[in-house]
Scaffold this motif. Structure first.
Motif, PDB file in Angstrom:
ATOM      1  N   THR A 202       0.825  -1.212   0.000  1.00 31.97           N
ATOM      2  CA  THR A 202       0.000   0.000   0.000  1.00 31.97           C
ATOM      3  C   THR A 202       0.858   1.260   0.000  1.00 31.97           C
ATOM      4  O   THR A 202       0.336   2.372   0.120  1.00 31.97           O
ATOM      5  CB  THR A 202      -0.922   0.015   1.238  1.00 31.97           C
ATOM      6  OG1 THR A 202      -0.117  -0.031   2.420  1.00 31.97           O
ATOM      7  CG2 THR A 202      -1.868  -1.181   1.222  1.00 31.97           C
ATOM      8  N   SER A 203       2.168   1.077  -0.143  1.00 31.08           N
ATOM      9  CA  SER A 203       3.082   2.220  -0.033  1.00 31.08           C
ATOM     10  C   SER A 203       2.934   3.212  -1.187  1.00 31.08           C
ATOM     11  O   SER A 203       3.277   4.390  -1.044  1.00 31.08           O
ATOM     12  CB  SER A 203       4.536   1.727   0.026  1.00 31.08           C
ATOM     13  OG  SER A 203       4.872   1.015  -1.165  1.00 31.08           O
ATOM     14  N   LYS A 204       2.410   2.757  -2.319  1.00 36.26           N
ATOM     15  CA  LYS A 204       2.282   3.638  -3.482  1.00 36.26           C
ATOM     16  C   LYS A 204       0.986   4.439  -3.474  1.00 36.26           C
ATOM     17  O   LYS A 204       0.768   5.270  -4.353  1.00 36.26           O
ATOM     18  CB  LYS A 204       2.383   2.809  -4.767  1.00 36.26           C
ATOM     19  CG  LYS A 204       3.741   2.153  -4.963  1.00 36.26           C
ATOM     20  CD  LYS A 204       3.778   1.330  -6.238  1.00 36.26           C
ATOM     21  CE  LYS A 204       5.122   0.646  -6.409  1.00 36.26           C
ATOM     22  NZ  LYS A 204       5.162  -0.201  -7.629  1.00 36.26           N
ATOM     23  N   ILE A 205       0.127   4.161  -2.507  1.00 37.55           N
ATOM     24  CA  ILE A 205      -1.129   4.902  -2.410  1.00 37.55           C
ATOM     25  C   ILE A 205      -0.853   6.250  -1.742  1.00 37.55           C
ATOM     26  O   ILE A 205      -0.380   6.307  -0.609  1.00 37.55           O
ATOM     27  CB  ILE A 205      -2.176   4.112  -1.606  1.00 37.55           C
ATOM     28  CG1 ILE A 205      -2.498   2.792  -2.323  1.00 37.55           C
ATOM     29  CG2 ILE A 205      -3.450   4.929  -1.429  1.00 37.55           C
ATOM     30  CD1 ILE A 205      -3.387   1.869  -1.528  1.00 37.55           C
ATOM     31  N   ARG A 206      -1.142   7.330  -2.432  1.00 38.17           N
ATOM     32  CA  ARG A 206      -0.887   8.681  -1.926  1.00 38.17           C
ATOM     33  C   ARG A 206      -2.107   9.154  -1.136  1.00 38.17           C
ATOM     34  O   ARG A 206      -3.242   9.082  -1.603  1.00 38.17           O
ATOM     35  CB  ARG A 206      -0.598   9.630  -3.083  1.00 38.17           C
ATOM     36  CG  ARG A 206      -0.134  11.022  -2.640  1.00 38.17           C
ATOM     37  CD  ARG A 206       0.306  11.871  -3.814  1.00 38.17           C
ATOM     38  NE  ARG A 206      -0.805  12.266  -4.668  1.00 38.17           N
ATOM     39  CZ  ARG A 206      -1.035  11.770  -5.861  1.00 38.17           C
ATOM     40  NH1 ARG A 206      -0.236  10.840  -6.365  1.00 38.17           N
ATOM     41  NH2 ARG A 206      -2.069  12.181  -6.591  1.00 38.17           N
ATOM     42  N   PHE A 207      -1.862   9.644   0.077  1.00 37.54           N
ATOM     43  CA  PHE A 207      -2.951  10.073   0.955  1.00 37.54           C
ATOM     44  C   PHE A 207      -2.833  11.559   1.257  1.00 37.54           C
ATOM     45  O   PHE A 207      -1.749  12.048   1.585  1.00 37.54           O
ATOM     46  CB  PHE A 207      -2.929   9.283   2.260  1.00 37.54           C
ATOM     47  CG  PHE A 207      -3.910   9.762   3.287  1.00 37.54           C
ATOM     48  CD1 PHE A 207      -5.268   9.725   3.038  1.00 37.54           C
ATOM     49  CD2 PHE A 207      -3.465  10.272   4.505  1.00 37.54           C
ATOM     50  CE1 PHE A 207      -6.181  10.178   3.984  1.00 37.54           C
ATOM     51  CE2 PHE A 207      -4.369  10.720   5.459  1.00 37.54           C
ATOM     52  CZ  PHE A 207      -5.733  10.675   5.198  1.00 37.54           C
ATOM     53  N   VAL A 208      -3.960  12.267   1.122  1.00 33.61           N
ATOM     54  CA  VAL A 208      -3.999  13.704   1.423  1.00 33.61           C
ATOM     55  C   VAL A 208      -5.225  13.973   2.301  1.00 33.61           C
ATOM     56  O   VAL A 208      -6.327  13.505   2.003  1.00 33.61           O
ATOM     57  CB  VAL A 208      -4.094  14.559   0.136  1.00 33.61           C
ATOM     58  CG1 VAL A 208      -4.245  16.044   0.500  1.00 33.61           C
ATOM     59  CG2 VAL A 208      -2.873  14.344  -0.741  1.00 33.61           C
ATOM     60  N   VAL A 217     -11.782  16.530   4.232  1.00 27.57           N
ATOM     61  CA  VAL A 217     -11.724  15.791   2.966  1.00 27.57           C
ATOM     62  C   VAL A 217     -10.491  14.894   2.979  1.00 27.57           C
ATOM     63  O   VAL A 217      -9.364  15.349   3.192  1.00 27.57           O
ATOM     64  CB  VAL A 217     -11.674  16.743   1.750  1.00 27.57           C
ATOM     65  CG1 VAL A 217     -11.635  15.934   0.456  1.00 27.57           C
ATOM     66  CG2 VAL A 217     -12.880  17.680   1.761  1.00 27.57           C
ATOM     67  N   TYR A 218     -10.723  13.609   2.749  1.00 31.53           N
ATOM     68  CA  TYR A 218      -9.658  12.609   2.714  1.00 31.53           C
ATOM     69  C   TYR A 218      -9.583  12.044   1.295  1.00 31.53           C
ATOM     70  O   TYR A 218     -10.613  11.664   0.720  1.00 31.53           O
ATOM     71  CB  TYR A 218      -9.937  11.465   3.686  1.00 31.53           C
ATOM     72  CG  TYR A 218     -10.233  11.892   5.107  1.00 31.53           C
ATOM     73  CD1 TYR A 218      -9.240  11.854   6.081  1.00 31.53           C
ATOM     74  CD2 TYR A 218     -11.506  12.323   5.478  1.00 31.53           C
ATOM     75  CE1 TYR A 218      -9.510  12.235   7.390  1.00 31.53           C
ATOM     76  CE2 TYR A 218     -11.784  12.710   6.781  1.00 31.53           C
ATOM     77  CZ  TYR A 218     -10.784  12.662   7.732  1.00 31.53           C
ATOM     78  OH  TYR A 218     -11.059  13.038   9.018  1.00 31.53           O
ATOM     79  N   THR A 219      -8.378  11.955   0.752  1.00 28.79           N
ATOM     80  CA  THR A 219      -8.220  11.453  -0.614  1.00 28.79           C
ATOM     81  C   THR A 219      -7.092  10.431  -0.665  1.00 28.79           C
ATOM     82  O   THR A 219      -5.982  10.683  -0.176  1.00 28.79           O
ATOM     83  CB  THR A 219      -7.917  12.598  -1.599  1.00 28.79           C
ATOM     84  OG1 THR A 219      -8.959  13.575  -1.514  1.00 28.79           O
ATOM     85  CG2 THR A 219      -7.861  12.071  -3.029  1.00 28.79           C
ATOM     86  N   TRP A 220      -7.394   9.288  -1.254  1.00 28.96           N
ATOM     87  CA  TRP A 220      -6.397   8.246  -1.501  1.00 28.96           C
ATOM     88  C   TRP A 220      -6.294   8.045  -3.010  1.00 28.96           C
ATOM     89  O   TRP A 220      -7.317   7.844  -3.684  1.00 28.96           O
ATOM     90  CB  TRP A 220      -6.807   6.926  -0.861  1.00 28.96           C
ATOM     91  CG  TRP A 220      -6.828   6.935   0.634  1.00 28.96           C
ATOM     92  CD1 TRP A 220      -5.825   6.541   1.479  1.00 28.96           C
ATOM     93  CD2 TRP A 220      -7.915   7.334   1.480  1.00 28.96           C
ATOM     94  NE1 TRP A 220      -6.221   6.680   2.789  1.00 28.96           N
ATOM     95  CE2 TRP A 220      -7.493   7.154   2.828  1.00 28.96           C
ATOM     96  CE3 TRP A 220      -9.205   7.821   1.245  1.00 28.96           C
ATOM     97  CZ2 TRP A 220      -8.322   7.452   3.907  1.00 28.96           C
ATOM     98  CZ3 TRP A 220     -10.019   8.123   2.315  1.00 28.96           C
ATOM     99  CH2 TRP A 220      -9.579   7.938   3.634  1.00 28.96           C
ATOM    100  N   THR A 221      -5.077   8.086  -3.536  1.00 28.26           N
ATOM    101  CA  THR A 221      -4.878   7.988  -4.984  1.00 28.26           C
ATOM    102  C   THR A 221      -3.794   6.959  -5.297  1.00 28.26           C
ATOM    103  O   THR A 221      -2.728   6.958  -4.665  1.00 28.26           O
ATOM    104  CB  THR A 221      -4.451   9.354  -5.575  1.00 28.26           C
ATOM    105  OG1 THR A 221      -5.403  10.352  -5.192  1.00 28.26           O
ATOM    106  CG2 THR A 221      -4.376   9.281  -7.089  1.00 28.26           C
TER     107      THR A 221
END
Length: 649
Positions: A202-208, A217-221
């Protein structure tokens, strides 16, 4: 006037030319895009250009309920001619969801440019599941038209969730690769959410995380998301594919936190009312006489519990139901006994009640199958489990009882609940999380013993196969054949999957009981199994080589799993032909480790040679650190399997 008309014509001509030029430009751009993606995805028929889900979570004070609305949107780019496989789509929903504003269309490239083909025909049907008799899951099914290389298909719709505990999970990978996958969750400031990422990488999932207009607002990309991995002996994809489990922890009103799914206690408080009616009944008049009669000859609590368990497992047919609230609420035990069928909750209800009538302490217990890698404290939402069993306490020992399988053994957990947590209902306010154990490999045994006779170049094998534990309980339901031809083919593969020339002569499944092992008598022939050279002839007694060609590839990406631990032993007794002597007997071999091992042992007398070959598997999920050792063991096994006995006349 003439000049005005002429100017108008010029304007129209210019606009028409501009529009045609635009279509031409779009077509050129589409071709360039197609060429680019074909180079990047050489083996794929199609890809997602994007997959997005936007979830908005609010609380409606007037209705005193959460309002959860999601927008789901995706676009597929079809790269090659044979991508029609992805033309059909389905939107899945249940009684707990409302679907609206469906927009589905194809962008088709033609000689005149790109044309939009709207989907207007949607069919609603029940979603069929192999292991569920009836559920409330439905599908809106539709077909994209004009699918060819270069076509893009677009789908968007809204989903309203009526039960806030069912936010579920979001997978960042899918059945085809995706250029970009994104999950966005927008919540009111006074609402706190919880989330857990699962999967191997899951290390490549970018979280903001950010604040925007009095909202969080939570975003996972995840960009360049690969497609699902499919490898032999993998566990459920939830163990390795990257995904997020989302839940609402609480909301704050006037500085007071009102919890929803902050802890396992919250989940238990939601679950318990479903079983309260049955769990609080003190007497079952209609069951008491029957139970007393059933256990009349039994003198110990263990014997009584076993008698009741066996009766329910064999006399109540298991049929799965998942129908709204009915999927959580068990039926009354007297109803279940009368109609002679029920789902896991119904069978648990009946088992709990009958055990209590017999004076045995028993409790309802929710549990997840091994397809679910979640725990109650980590993910305190209904997604954590999918099954119900009973925990009975006899002489101070807890027994995890699952009567849904007609062949289940009293005292052993079902194979799919091994090593899982059970949420045990003690009373209306109290619960306990208990860990289910695993059955050792010595409890799950396959013992194959046979006499082997040489007849010319063929061998005749007459033997007995004995199975106990999970090998017995998992195979028995599949031995009820109506088609005799199919029966013979299945038994051929079952007895020896590695020998395509095997000729089955006789097969007989012996009558058995729940307490005794399953026994199968058989006789088969393998033509051209011996080779001769002058006065010598050669025979390989490894008739059914276990774990042959099971090396783990260096680039394997998923874990290796097993349904259960087991031990398998083969004993082949070779009758020496008249006048034959033994010129060469292979050496004994052995490999032992914590998780697996084997032994090969030859013994001889004046009239026969005995090969005893045993393997054991002592894992449910094989640690990656053991892959190299596994391959070394398989290498040594192959060496043993290549060894021939040399006889001389």
């Amino acid at each position: 006037m003439k000049n005005s008309t002429l100017n108008s014509c010029k304007v129209v001509s210019y606009l028409l030319f501009s529009f045609l030029l635009f279509l031409y430009g779009v077509g050129v751009a589409q071709n360039q895009l197609l060429d680019e993606y074909r180079k990047n995805y050489k083996k794929e028929k199609a890809i997602f250009l994007f997959r997005n889900k936007e979830i908005n979570i609010d609380f409606d004070t007037k209705k005193d309920s959460f309002k959860i609305v999601s927008k789901i949107e995706s676009r597929i780019f079809h790269l090659r001619l044979h991508s029609q496989t992805y033309a059909q789509e389905a939107i899945t929903y249940s009684d707990y969801t409302k679907i609206s504003e469906i927009d589905a269309y194809s962008l088709v490239q033609t000689v005149d440019g790109v044309r939009k083909k709207q989907v207007n025909n949607f069919q609603t049907r029940d979603a069929v599941s192999d292991d569920v008799f009836y559920n409330d899951i439905k599908e809106k099914v539709f077909l994209f038209s004009n699918i060819t290389a270069g076509t893009q298909t677009h789908l968007s719709y809204k989903e309203e969730l009526l039960e806030p505990r069912f936010l579920g999970s979001f997978f960042f990978t899918s059945y085809i690769p995706s250029e970009k996958t994104e999950l966005t969750v927008s919540v009111a400031e006074n609402i706190e959410i919880g989330y857990q990422l699962f999967g191997m990488d899951t290390s490549k999932i970018r979280f903001v995380e950010k604040k925007q207009d009095n909202r969080k607002v939570y975003t996972w990309t995840l960009e360049n998301a690969p497609k699902y991995i499919s490898e032999k002996s993998s566990p459920n994809i939830r163990y390795y594919e990257p995904h997020l489990v989302l839940f609402i922890k609480n909301r704050t009103i006037d500085n007071e936190k009102i919890e929803l799914s902050s802890s396992a206690k919250n989940l238990y408080d939601w679950y318990y009312p479903f079983i309260k009616e049955i769990d609080t009944i003190k007497e079952f008049p209609k069951l008491e006489y029957f139970v007393d009669e059933l256990i009349a000859k039994d003198t110990t609590q263990y014997a009584k519990a076993k008698r009741i368990f066996d009766w329910i497992a064999t006399q109540i047919q298991y049929i799965a139901f998942e129908d709204g609230e009915r999927g959580f609420r068990p039926a009354h035990p007297e109803t279940v006994c009368n109609r002679k069928y029920g789902d896991c909750k119904d069978m648990a209800s009946t088992l709990v009640s009958m055990l209590r009538v017999a004076g045995i302490k028993a409790h309802f217990a929710w549990i997840g199958s091994r397809d679910l890698p979640y725990s109650y404290n980590q993910t305190p939402v209904p997604l954590v489990d999918n099954h119900m069993i009973v925990v009975a306490t006899i002489n101070g020992k807890n027994y995890f009882l699952d009567a849904t399988g007609s062949q289940e053994t009293f005292g052993m957990p079902s194979y799919f609940t091994q090593d899982k947590e059970a949420l045990v209902a003690l009373d209306a306010m109290n619960y306990e999380i208990m860990k289910v154990g695993t059955a050792s490999y010595s409890q799950n045994v396959v013992y194959d013993s046979a006499k082997v006779k040489i007849d010319g170049t063929k061998v005749v094998v007459t033997g007995n196969l004995e199975l106990k534990g999970f090998p017995k309980t998992t195979i028995t339901p599949y031995l009820q054949f109506q088609d005799k031809k199919r029966e013979r083919e299945v038994f051929k593969r079952f007895l020896n999957p590695h020998e395509p020339t095997l000729q089955l002569q006789k097969i007989s499944v012996l009558p058995t009981t729940r307490e005794k092992p399953l026994q199968i008598n058989y006789e088969y022939e393998i033509p051209n199994h011996t080779q001769s050279l002058y006065s010598e002839f050669y025979i390989n007694l490894h008739l059914n080589p276990v774990w042959r060609n099971t090396e783990i590839e260096d680039d394997r990406k998923t874990p290796v799993s097993a349904n259960y631990k087991f031990e398998k032993t083969q004993v082949y007794v070779l009758e020496l032909p008249r006048g034959a002597t033994v010129k060469y007997l292979p050496k004994n071999q052995k490999y032992e480790s914590e998780y697996f091992g084997f032994s090969v042992e030859y013994t001889r007398s004046s009239q026969e040679i005995i090969l005893k070959h045993s393997v054991y598997s002592n894992y449910l999920i094989l640690p990656v650190s053991e892959y190299e050792k596994w391959n070394e063991m398989v290498k040594q096994l192959h060496q043993a399997y290549r060894q021939n006995i040399v006889l001389q006349r």
